[in-house]
Design a protein around this motif. Structure first.
Motif, PDB file in Angstrom:
ATOM      1  N   ALA A 164      -1.315  -3.246  10.687  1.00  3.68           N
ATOM      2  CA  ALA A 164      -2.209  -3.461   9.541  1.00  3.68           C
ATOM      3  C   ALA A 164      -1.461  -4.141   8.394  1.00  3.68           C
ATOM      4  CB  ALA A 164      -2.800  -2.128   9.084  1.00  3.68           C
ATOM      5  N   GLU A 207      -6.238   2.230  -0.095  1.00  3.79           N
ATOM      6  CA  GLU A 207      -7.403   1.893   0.730  1.00  3.79           C
ATOM      7  C   GLU A 207      -7.190   2.302   2.187  1.00  3.79           C
ATOM      8  OE1 GLU A 207      -7.849  -2.269   0.111  1.00  3.79           O
ATOM      9  OE2 GLU A 207      -8.766  -2.056  -1.885  1.00  3.79           O
ATOM     10  N   TYR A 208      -5.969   2.150   2.681  1.00  2.00           N
ATOM     11  CA  TYR A 208      -5.672   2.524   4.064  1.00  2.00           C
ATOM     12  C   TYR A 208      -5.818   4.034   4.249  1.00  2.00           C
ATOM     13  CZ  TYR A 208      -3.216   2.595   8.569  1.00  2.00           C
ATOM     14  OH  TYR A 208      -2.890   2.769   9.901  1.00  2.00           O
ATOM     15  N   LYS A 209      -5.297   4.801   3.324  1.00  2.00           N
ATOM     16  CA  LYS A 209      -5.401   6.265   3.391  1.00  2.00           C
ATOM     17  C   LYS A 209      -6.856   6.708   3.402  1.00  2.00           C
ATOM     18  CE  LYS A 209      -3.151   8.661   0.513  1.00  2.00           C
ATOM     19  NZ  LYS A 209      -2.677   9.022  -0.844  1.00  2.00           N
ATOM     20  N   LYS A 219      -9.572   4.887   4.181  1.00  2.00           N
ATOM     21  CA  LYS A 219     -10.301   4.375   5.339  1.00  2.00           C
ATOM     22  C   LYS A 219     -10.032   5.201   6.584  1.00  2.00           C
ATOM     23  CE  LYS A 219     -11.072   0.149   8.034  1.00  2.00           C
ATOM     24  NZ  LYS A 219     -10.747  -1.292   8.164  1.00  2.00           N
ATOM     25  N   TYR A 220      -8.781   5.617   6.778  1.00  2.00           N
ATOM     26  CA  TYR A 220      -8.415   6.341   8.001  1.00  2.00           C
ATOM     27  C   TYR A 220      -8.168   7.829   7.752  1.00  2.00           C
ATOM     28  CZ  TYR A 220      -7.984   1.629   9.827  1.00  2.00           C
ATOM     29  OH  TYR A 220      -8.261   0.330  10.210  1.00  2.00           O
ATOM     30  N   THR A 242      -1.965  -8.335   6.760  1.00  2.00           N
ATOM     31  CA  THR A 242      -2.250  -8.700   5.369  1.00  2.00           C
ATOM     32  C   THR A 242      -1.500  -9.952   4.930  1.00  2.00           C
ATOM     33  OG1 THR A 242      -0.410  -7.406   4.442  1.00  2.00           O
ATOM     34  CG2 THR A 242      -2.501  -6.239   4.783  1.00  2.00           C
ATOM     35  N   TRP A 266      -0.402   1.269  11.644  1.00  2.00           N
ATOM     36  CA  TRP A 266      -0.042   0.998  10.249  1.00  2.00           C
ATOM     37  C   TRP A 266       0.816  -0.264  10.143  1.00  2.00           C
ATOM     38  CZ3 TRP A 266       0.473   1.489   5.069  1.00  2.00           C
ATOM     39  CH2 TRP A 266       1.732   1.302   4.481  1.00  2.00           C
ATOM     40  N   PHE A 323      -3.204  -1.483  -1.215  1.00  2.00           N
ATOM     41  CA  PHE A 323      -3.441  -1.450   0.225  1.00  2.00           C
ATOM     42  C   PHE A 323      -3.257  -0.036   0.777  1.00  2.00           C
ATOM     43  CE2 PHE A 323      -1.765  -1.520   4.553  1.00  2.00           C
ATOM     44  CZ  PHE A 323      -2.775  -2.192   5.216  1.00  2.00           C
TER      45      PHE A 323
END
Length: 325
Positions: free
Chosen positions: A280, A229-231, A233-234, A284, A277, A226
């Motif tokens: 988010a 992917e978060y890093k 995406k943003y 999940t 964050w 996660f």
């Protein structure tokens, strides 16, 4: 005459309608004012009704910091931990004590705590927050991978300290919030770490470093996926990339700060990009499905958003501490 009677009847009907509307508006205003008053009032424990928040040992001092506990059992068990704070923690007793609790403690148990400290003690009910779930999560269809004190109780605790505590109006009145568990105890002499954090411009004061494992908590390593992917995406650039690498440097483990004691700077953890964050992570359902603990999430949050100088550790200052005690 028939026409006069008709007009008279119509007048009476309209009079009743107007009176009905006035009564409805009046009742609505009373209810609204009552709700607002209940939300902001501080009630003394002697009140016959169940208060949302109760204060003991109140003072007129302006306070910036608080020492918080979360407890859903007999709160008088906190007495040994709280009894040493005045003696061992050198802040001139300026920090309040907040006992977040579910249900409502009886007066004698609250009094037992107030009797062992000169600090202002605030009892704050968190029934609504503590028993809530993320939107869309079905607690009846899902099963936790780890249980303690009930099906979801431990996960509720993790979510409370990671996210929900930052939305409590009372907490927003403070600069720093120290967390202590009921079986934690400050030993020996501690300097005023709130002042230390202010001087160092620190946003977090952490405890000892440990690690959780995928073997013990199936699904834990989904958190690593996660974050990647978060890093991406943003387009997030970690403020402490070394700490983030260290978080995963043991195979199938994630490092953590043991959060039976820690201190957070409220303003920092409520910043919009950090709240994004936090939200988010909450969305999940990882806290509930895989027991992503607040200790792991706190470690990762500071790695992503805090520089190395903004994080202080208890072990670097040789502060004596006991858990469990």
């Amino acid at each position: 005459m028939p026409h006069d009677r008709i007009y008279t009847n119509r007048g009476i009907i309209w009079l009743f309608i107007i009176l009905f509307i006035v009564i409805i508006v009046f009742m609505f205003k009373i209810q609204k004012n009552s709700t607002i008053q209940n939300d902001i009032s501080i009630c003394e424990p002697k009140s016959a009704r169940k208060p949302h928040m109760s204060t003991w040992n109140p003072t007129a001092k302006i306070r910036k910091n608080a020492i918080a506990f979360l407890y859903n059992d007999q709160v008088q068990k906190l007495v040994p931990t709280i009894s040493v704070l005045d003696r061992h923690f050198s802040d001139n007793m300026s920090a309040d004590i907040i006992v977040f609790h579910t249900d409502y403690p009886i007066t004698q148990n609250m009094q037992a705590i107030a009797n062992v400290t000169k600090r202002q003690v605030i009892f704050y009910n968190v029934d609504d927050a503590f028993t809530s779930f993320p939107k869309g999560f079905d607690p009846y269809l899902e099963e936790p991978n780890w249980k303690k004190r009930g099906k979801w109780n431990y996960q509720h605790m993790c979510r409370f300290w990671f996210k929900l505590v930052l939305d409590i109006p009372l907490v927003l009145e403070y600069q720093y919030l120290m967390r202590l568990d009921d079986d934690s105890k400050i030993l020996g002499a501690w300097n005023n770490i709130f002042d230390l954090m202010t001087k160092r411009e620190a946003v977090y004061f952490g405890n000892i470093e440990e690690a959780d494992s995928e073997k013990g908590l199936p699904g834990l390593m989904k958190l690593k996926t996660f974050i990647i992917e978060y890093k991406e995406k943003y387009r997030l650039i970690p403020k402490n990339p070394k700490r983030l690498v260290r978080a995963f440097d043991i195979e199938n483990h994630i490092r953590l700060y043991n959060t039976n004691f820690d201190v957070i700077k409220i303003e920092f953890f409520r910043k919009p990009h950090i709240r994004h964050w936090t939200d988010a992570i909450d969305a999940t359902y990882g806290i509930f499905k895989y027991r992503w603990g607040d200790h792991v999430l706190r470690y990762l949050t500071t790695a992503l958003f805090a520089t190395s100088t903004e994080v202080l550790l208890r072990t670097d200052f040789n502060l004596p501490y006991c858990h469990p005690c």
